[in-house]
Design an enzyme around this catalytic site. Structure first.
Site, short mmCIF file in Angstrom:
data_model
loop_
_atom_site.label_atom_id
_atom_site.label_comp_id
_atom_site.label_asym_id
_atom_site.label_seq_id
_atom_site.Cartn_x
_atom_site.Cartn_y
_atom_site.Cartn_z
N ASN A 9 47.62 47.62 45.92
CA ASN A 9 47.32 48.85 45.21
C ASN A 9 45.81 49.01 45.18
O ASN A 9 45.13 48.35 44.40
CB ASN A 9 47.89 48.80 43.79
CG ASN A 9 47.56 50.05 42.99
OD1 ASN A 9 47.02 51.01 43.54
ND2 ASN A 9 47.88 50.05 41.71
N TRP A 10 45.32 49.84 46.08
CA TRP A 10 43.86 50.01 46.16
C TRP A 10 43.32 50.80 44.98
O TRP A 10 42.11 50.85 44.77
CB TRP A 10 43.50 50.75 47.45
CG TRP A 10 43.64 49.94 48.71
CD1 TRP A 10 44.14 48.68 48.83
CD2 TRP A 10 43.26 50.35 50.03
NE1 TRP A 10 44.10 48.27 50.14
CE2 TRP A 10 43.57 49.28 50.90
CE3 TRP A 10 42.70 51.51 50.57
CZ2 TRP A 10 43.32 49.35 52.27
CZ3 TRP A 10 42.46 51.57 51.92
CH2 TRP A 10 42.77 50.49 52.78
N LYS A 11 44.18 51.46 44.23
CA LYS A 11 43.74 52.33 43.12
C LYS A 11 42.72 53.35 43.65
O LYS A 11 42.83 53.77 44.80
CB LYS A 11 43.21 51.50 41.95
CG LYS A 11 44.21 50.39 41.55
CD LYS A 11 43.88 49.68 40.28
CE LYS A 11 44.93 48.60 40.02
NZ LYS A 11 44.73 47.94 38.73
N HIS A 97 52.61 53.29 37.00
CA HIS A 97 51.60 52.26 36.80
C HIS A 97 51.03 52.41 35.38
O HIS A 97 50.89 53.53 34.88
CB HIS A 97 50.49 52.39 37.84
CG HIS A 97 49.59 51.20 37.86
ND1 HIS A 97 48.61 51.01 36.91
CD2 HIS A 97 49.56 50.12 38.67
CE1 HIS A 97 48.00 49.86 37.16
NE2 HIS A 97 48.55 49.30 38.23
N GLU A 99 48.15 52.33 34.32
CA GLU A 99 46.98 53.22 34.25
C GLU A 99 47.41 54.68 34.21
O GLU A 99 46.79 55.50 33.54
CB GLU A 99 46.06 52.93 35.45
CG GLU A 99 45.38 51.58 35.30
CD GLU A 99 45.10 50.85 36.60
OE1 GLU A 99 45.12 51.48 37.67
OE2 GLU A 99 44.87 49.62 36.53
N GLU A 169 54.07 44.33 35.52
CA GLU A 169 52.63 44.12 35.42
C GLU A 169 52.21 44.10 33.95
O GLU A 169 52.04 45.17 33.34
CB GLU A 169 51.87 45.25 36.13
CG GLU A 169 52.21 45.39 37.60
CD GLU A 169 51.09 46.12 38.36
OE1 GLU A 169 50.59 45.53 39.31
OE2 GLU A 169 50.71 47.23 37.96
N GLY A 175 43.43 43.27 36.10
CA GLY A 175 41.98 43.38 36.25
C GLY A 175 41.19 42.51 35.28
O GLY A 175 39.98 42.69 35.13
N SER A 215 46.17 40.31 38.27
CA SER A 215 45.26 39.25 38.70
C SER A 215 45.88 38.27 39.70
O SER A 215 45.58 37.07 39.67
CB SER A 215 44.68 38.51 37.49
OG SER A 215 43.93 39.42 36.69
N GLY A 236 45.97 44.38 42.89
CA GLY A 236 44.87 45.32 42.80
C GLY A 236 43.62 44.74 43.46
O GLY A 236 43.48 44.76 44.68
N GLY A 237 42.73 44.19 42.65
CA GLY A 237 41.42 43.73 43.11
C GLY A 237 41.45 42.89 44.38
O GLY A 237 40.68 43.13 45.32
P1 13P Z 1 44.69 43.42 39.57
O1 13P Z 1 45.34 42.65 40.69
O2 13P Z 1 43.32 43.90 39.91
O3 13P Z 1 44.78 42.69 38.27
O4 13P Z 1 45.55 44.77 39.39
C1 13P Z 1 46.93 44.67 39.29
C2 13P Z 1 47.48 46.02 39.41
O5 13P Z 1 47.32 46.84 38.54
C3 13P Z 1 48.23 46.35 40.63
O6 13P Z 1 48.90 47.53 40.50
#
Ligand code: 13P
Length: 253
Positions: A9-11, A97, A99, A169, A175, A215, A236-237
């Site tokens: 997930n590049w966001k 998600h 977010e 999640e 994050g 994470s 994500g990251g």
């Molecule tokens: P991180 O891997 O950066 O914690 O993000 C997880 C996430 O929200 C994937 O959708």
């Protein structure tokens, strides 16, 4: 065996040049997928044509959207529908998600509509759930997540529910560098599967892939993915670093 999935997930990250470089680096990195494994890239919508073109001909590799509108078309300025994504070859859409729930006020009821829209065009919703820190500290995460699943998914038929991928999640792990322990992940993944088993039966529940997100990185992916009810991750990251994500793909069961 149900599908094991490494989903990036590049966001809202990367310029087009950076996106291209990342995909090129990833393609040059050693990673392999067996028949039951998939790698999915949820990129910003504007990079979907680029990512699709880069990944053409790759087996079990898919480009995904990070969200869609619940309606098929119409006067919804700035929005993109599930069928529009399907028309450019995208068959996986991340929904709900945390977010989006937090910053765009997406409710369980709205997400039920989005799930319907994605299934209506035979695409795959990657449905996110997960509790905030206060709920985890109160020890009520199971009932919190169960309500999210019931409210947005339990109207589906048994056949439809097997088309949904779940991503658990915990918000406190997103994050933050603070990962759920593999025991915590297994515990709630098993609970999520039991929720589906009680509604749809054990054999249907056993077909549903449940990804862990929060994470995930190269250093912890193998340990987390080795848990029996963890079927990969939504990342994500670490998905923004080619060597990290390649190692995460290689950590799939
Ligand atoms: P991180 O891997 O950066 O914690 O993000 C997880 C996430 O929200 C994937 O959708």
């Amino acid at each position: 065996m149900r599908k094991q999935i490494a989903a990036a997930n590049w966001k809202m990250n990367l310029s087009q040049n950076e996106a291209e470089t990342l995909l090129d680096q990833l393609l040059a990195t050693e990673h392999s997928l067996s028949a039951n494994q998939e790698a999915i890239f949820a990129v910003p919508a504007i990079y979907i044509p680029l990512a699709t073109q880069k990944l053409v001909g790759k087996t079990n590799v898919y480009v995904a959207a990070q969200n869609c509108h619940q309606k098929d078309n119409g006067a919804y300025t700035g929005e993109i529908s599930a069928s529009m994504f399907a028309s450019v070859g995208v068959k996986h859409i991340v929904l709900g998600h945390s977010e989006r729930r937090e910053y765009f006020a997406e409710s369980d009821a709205l997400l039920a509509e989005k799930v319907n829209a994605v299934l209506a065009i035979a695409s795959t919703p990657i449905f996110c759930c997960g509790e905030p820190l206060a709920i985890r500290e109160a020890g009520t995460q199971n009932t919190f997540v169960e309500a999210q699943l019931k409210n947005s998914l339990f109207h589906l038929t048994a056949e439809q529910i097997t088309k949904v991928v779940i991503a658990y999640e915990p918000i406190w792990a997103i994050g933050t560098g603070k990962t759920a322990s593999s025991e915590q992940a297994q515990e709630i993944h098993a609970y999520i599967r039991s929720v589906f088993a009680s509604q749809y039966g054990q054999s249907i529940a056993n077909q549903i892939s449940i990804l862990y997100g929060g994470s995930v990185k190269a250093a912890n992916a193998k340990e987390i993915f080795s848990q029996p009810d963890v079927d990969g991750g939504l990342v994500g990251g670490a998905s923004l670093v080619a060597t990290e994500f390649a190692a995460i793909i290689n950590a799939l069961k």
